[in-house]
Design a protein around this motif. Sequence first.
Motif, PDB file in Angstrom:
ATOM      1  N   ALA A 264     -33.803  22.702 -26.662  1.00  0.00           N
ATOM      2  CA  ALA A 264     -35.218  22.900 -27.033  1.00  0.00           C
ATOM      3  C   ALA A 264     -35.851  21.528 -27.207  1.00  0.00           C
ATOM      4  CB  ALA A 264     -35.313  23.681 -28.344  1.00  0.00           C
ATOM      5  N   ARG A 265     -37.164  21.503 -27.265  1.00  0.00           N
ATOM      6  CA  ARG A 265     -37.879  20.245 -27.511  1.00  0.00           C
ATOM      7  C   ARG A 265     -38.691  20.442 -28.782  1.00  0.00           C
ATOM      8  NH1 ARG A 265     -39.760  15.383 -24.133  1.00  0.00           N
ATOM      9  NH2 ARG A 265     -37.566  15.430 -23.617  1.00  0.00           N
ATOM     10  N   LEU A 266     -38.563  19.504 -29.676  1.00  0.00           N
ATOM     11  CA  LEU A 266     -39.309  19.604 -30.923  1.00  0.00           C
ATOM     12  C   LEU A 266     -40.750  19.201 -30.646  1.00  0.00           C
ATOM     13  CD1 LEU A 266     -39.445  20.111 -33.942  1.00  0.00           C
ATOM     14  CD2 LEU A 266     -38.499  17.829 -34.325  1.00  0.00           C
ATOM     15  N   GLY A 270     -42.498  12.757 -31.149  1.00  0.00           N
ATOM     16  CA  GLY A 270     -42.301  11.809 -30.051  1.00  0.00           C
ATOM     17  C   GLY A 270     -43.629  11.402 -29.437  1.00  0.00           C
ATOM     18  N   HIS A 271     -43.642  10.215 -28.885  1.00  0.00           N
ATOM     19  CA  HIS A 271     -44.850   9.719 -28.229  1.00  0.00           C
ATOM     20  C   HIS A 271     -44.473   8.582 -27.307  1.00  0.00           C
ATOM     21  CE1 HIS A 271     -48.927   8.130 -27.714  1.00  0.00           C
ATOM     22  NE2 HIS A 271     -49.307   9.336 -28.062  1.00  0.00           N
ATOM     23  N   ARG A 272     -45.142   8.497 -26.173  1.00  0.00           N
ATOM     24  CA  ARG A 272     -44.847   7.424 -25.232  1.00  0.00           C
ATOM     25  C   ARG A 272     -45.110   6.049 -25.846  1.00  0.00           C
ATOM     26  NH1 ARG A 272     -44.767   6.913 -19.772  1.00  0.00           N
ATOM     27  NH2 ARG A 272     -43.304   8.644 -19.854  1.00  0.00           N
ATOM     28  N   MET A 349     -60.056  22.628 -28.587  1.00  0.00           N
ATOM     29  CA  MET A 349     -60.584  21.792 -29.671  1.00  0.00           C
ATOM     30  C   MET A 349     -60.250  20.319 -29.423  1.00  0.00           C
ATOM     31  SD  MET A 349     -61.989  23.721 -31.983  1.00  0.00           S
ATOM     32  CE  MET A 349     -61.951  22.611 -33.365  1.00  0.00           C
ATOM     33  N   PHE A 350     -59.058  20.084 -28.928  1.00  0.00           N
ATOM     34  CA  PHE A 350     -58.645  18.724 -28.569  1.00  0.00           C
ATOM     35  C   PHE A 350     -59.603  18.181 -27.498  1.00  0.00           C
ATOM     36  CE2 PHE A 350     -54.393  16.207 -27.874  1.00  0.00           C
ATOM     37  CZ  PHE A 350     -55.079  15.047 -27.546  1.00  0.00           C
ATOM     38  N   ALA A 351     -59.915  19.016 -26.503  1.00  0.00           N
ATOM     39  CA  ALA A 351     -60.797  18.582 -25.409  1.00  0.00           C
ATOM     40  C   ALA A 351     -62.200  18.246 -25.930  1.00  0.00           C
ATOM     41  CB  ALA A 351     -60.880  19.664 -24.331  1.00  0.00           C
TER      42      ALA A 351
HETATM   43  N1  CMC Z   1     -37.705  16.629 -29.011  1.00  0.00           N
HETATM   44  C1  CMC Z   1     -36.427  16.274 -28.701  1.00  0.00           C
HETATM   45  N2  CMC Z   1     -36.112  15.168 -27.988  1.00  0.00           N
HETATM   46  C2  CMC Z   1     -37.112  14.400 -27.577  1.00  0.00           C
HETATM   47  C3  CMC Z   1     -38.463  14.682 -27.867  1.00  0.00           C
HETATM   48  C4  CMC Z   1     -38.726  15.837 -28.619  1.00  0.00           C
HETATM   49  N3  CMC Z   1     -39.998  16.158 -28.916  1.00  0.00           N
HETATM   50  N4  CMC Z   1     -39.249  13.729 -27.324  1.00  0.00           N
HETATM   51  C5  CMC Z   1     -38.439  12.875 -26.720  1.00  0.00           C
HETATM   52  N5  CMC Z   1     -37.136  13.266 -26.872  1.00  0.00           N
HETATM   53  C6  CMC Z   1     -35.957  12.544 -26.386  1.00  0.00           C
HETATM   54  C7  CMC Z   1     -35.779  12.718 -24.903  1.00  0.00           C
HETATM   55  O1  CMC Z   1     -34.984  13.836 -24.600  1.00  0.00           O
HETATM   56  C8  CMC Z   1     -35.111  11.404 -24.533  1.00  0.00           C
HETATM   57  O2  CMC Z   1     -33.757  11.488 -24.934  1.00  0.00           O
HETATM   58  P1  CMC Z   1     -32.614  10.761 -24.030  1.00  0.00           P
HETATM   59  O3  CMC Z   1     -32.920   9.285 -24.123  1.00  0.00           O
HETATM   60  O4  CMC Z   1     -31.317  11.144 -24.690  1.00  0.00           O
HETATM   61  O5  CMC Z   1     -32.767  11.301 -22.638  1.00  0.00           O
HETATM   62  C9  CMC Z   1     -35.772  10.398 -25.466  1.00  0.00           C
HETATM   63  O6  CMC Z   1     -36.170  11.156 -26.613  1.00  0.00           O
HETATM   64  C10 CMC Z   1     -36.986   9.703 -24.845  1.00  0.00           C
HETATM   65  O7  CMC Z   1     -37.918  10.719 -24.477  1.00  0.00           O
HETATM   66  P2  CMC Z   1     -38.802  10.688 -23.165  1.00  0.00           P
HETATM   67  O8  CMC Z   1     -39.042  12.108 -22.742  1.00  0.00           O
HETATM   68  O9  CMC Z   1     -38.237   9.741 -22.175  1.00  0.00           O
HETATM   69  O10 CMC Z   1     -40.144  10.047 -23.746  1.00  0.00           O
HETATM   70  P3  CMC Z   1     -41.548  10.018 -23.029  1.00  0.00           P
HETATM   71  O11 CMC Z   1     -42.232   8.804 -23.507  1.00  0.00           O
HETATM   72  O12 CMC Z   1     -41.411  10.191 -21.562  1.00  0.00           O
HETATM   73  O13 CMC Z   1     -42.267  11.333 -23.579  1.00  0.00           O
HETATM   74  C11 CMC Z   1     -43.479  12.818 -24.940  1.00  0.00           C
HETATM   75  C12 CMC Z   1     -43.172  11.350 -24.608  1.00  0.00           C
HETATM   76  C13 CMC Z   1     -44.635  12.868 -25.922  1.00  0.00           C
HETATM   77  C14 CMC Z   1     -43.905  13.552 -23.652  1.00  0.00           C
HETATM   78  C15 CMC Z   1     -42.200  13.474 -25.551  1.00  0.00           C
HETATM   79  O14 CMC Z   1     -41.844  12.817 -26.732  1.00  0.00           O
HETATM   80  C16 CMC Z   1     -42.388  14.967 -25.795  1.00  0.00           C
HETATM   81  O15 CMC Z   1     -42.203  15.776 -24.888  1.00  0.00           O
HETATM   82  N6  CMC Z   1     -42.782  15.372 -27.049  1.00  0.00           N
HETATM   83  C17 CMC Z   1     -43.067  16.767 -27.324  1.00  0.00           C
HETATM   84  C18 CMC Z   1     -44.436  17.129 -26.803  1.00  0.00           C
HETATM   85  C19 CMC Z   1     -45.551  16.563 -27.673  1.00  0.00           C
HETATM   86  O16 CMC Z   1     -45.518  16.673 -28.890  1.00  0.00           O
HETATM   87  N7  CMC Z   1     -46.576  15.990 -27.022  1.00  0.00           N
HETATM   88  C20 CMC Z   1     -47.771  15.456 -27.723  1.00  0.00           C
HETATM   89  C21 CMC Z   1     -47.858  13.971 -27.587  1.00  0.00           C
HETATM   90  S1  CMC Z   1     -49.082  13.252 -28.709  1.00  0.00           S
HETATM   91  C22 CMC Z   1     -50.618  13.862 -28.278  1.00  0.00           C
HETATM   92  C23 CMC Z   1     -50.947  13.795 -26.841  1.00  0.00           C
HETATM   93  O17 CMC Z   1     -50.794  12.794 -26.187  1.00  0.00           O
HETATM   94  O18 CMC Z   1     -51.411  14.801 -26.340  1.00  0.00           O
END
Ligand code: CMC
Length: 392
Positions: A264-266, A270-272, A349-351
């Motif tokens: 699952a994904r929490l 997380g954030h880029r 709402m975000f949009a």
């Molecule tokens: N739950 C579990 N593991 C995670 C999560 C998470 N939410 N986010 C990242 N990871 C892990 C990922 O599996 C990876 O692990 P490994 O190195 O073992 O492969 C590591 O952390 C790096 O993650 P990534 O996917 O390479 O990071 P990214 O920068 O490409 O992705 C993200 C950033 C925001 C897409 C991602 O953290 C995510 O999917 N988060 C959940 C969705 C979310 O909350 N998005 C809203 C972002 S903030 C508002 C916005 O921009 O809209």
Amino acid sequence: TGYITYDEGFGNTGSCQSEITYIDGEVGILRYRGYPIEQLAAKSNFIDVSYLVIYGELPTPTQRKEFSQRLTKEAPIREGLVRFIQGFPRDAHPMAVLSSSLNAMGAYYPHIASNNHKRDLEHFDEAAAIALSKVRTIAAHSYRVARGLPLNYPKPTLGYSENFLHLMFSEPYNEYVPTPEVAAAINLFLLLHAEHEQNCSTSTVRMVASAGANLFASASAGVSALWGPLHGGANQAVLEMLAAIHADGDDGSKFIENAKNGKARLMGFGHRVYKNYDPRAKIIKGSFDKALDSLGITNDPFLDIARNLEAAALSDDYFISRKLYPNVDFYSGLIMNALKIPVDMFTVMFAIGRMPGWIAQWHEVAKNPKSKINRPRQIYVGPTPRDVPDAV
Ligand code: CMC
């Protein structure tokens, strides 16, 4: 053609120069036009911040008045566009309605949607007011149409957030008047979402604008990008995740294990760019208890689960080593839920909140005589040359 640098997901590519937003993700700093987000959240409001993001400075009293007058004038949408929204199936996702309607809106204003940036810019003040004001009306109309409810018309006497709530929730027999705390919570939500540099939707807006497209076409593309669950769609996904955990009888601990082993994904974590607490999440969390108190909510099972998830994740090596912290979407969905905003409207709402950012970023592209079309390269990994076989 020379050497091409491969940067998956553009994690280390600066795609433009921009004067609008500064982020330091290691520390957790966010500033609009130099002003810290914490100070703007404490001392300003969504409309002044929109002005700041779009025009570069906080408004003077005269500028504020003129801007508000333009927003008030542009609040209603054309009857043809109302019929367009009414033509969607009842179960259409409001993000689909919003994206299509924004693009369609350009057709009603050919003088500001000419796809000639020089000409479009002559009417920029009008275009910005149309986009910012009407996005809220379209959103509320799509909500009412989906439920078969009569539409409300915007009231010139109401502020931006109050008017949105009126458009959404007033009934012919019962006018919706939000408490100051509810209006303030909406205002804060919108303010915190106003701009966030080159995220997926904003990069999309700039990409579309770079080809010379008008503001409405560019913003509509931004809405489509925002819809994705890894981006703006995360606020809806967070609430759905909490509901699923609750239905499962889990207190969050089972889910954390699943997130750690990749099942699952929490969502909302997380954030880029932020490798520390998302400053917006901190502010939302800080105002959260106040908002819940004013709504008389003392016991919310989803909130308990969210708190457990956060505490578990912040003390677990999987999340710590990957620098995964709560982002803005983790708590914003809970606030929207408490305010009775339906889950499928969260990303809408975000949009609405992000519109000033998209307008400002479109403007930066359009007004720059040196803007180049965005055209990344690729690394080809397909078949080597081969001949089409003779017909058999
Ligand atoms: N739950 C579990 N593991 C995670 C999560 C998470 N939410 N986010 C990242 N990871 C892990 C990922 O599996 C990876 O692990 P490994 O190195 O073992 O492969 C590591 O952390 C790096 O993650 P990534 O996917 O390479 O990071 P990214 O920068 O490409 O992705 C993200 C950033 C925001 C897409 C991602 O953290 C995510 O999917 N988060 C959940 C969705 C979310 O909350 N998005 C809203 C972002 S903030 C508002 C916005 O921009 O809209």
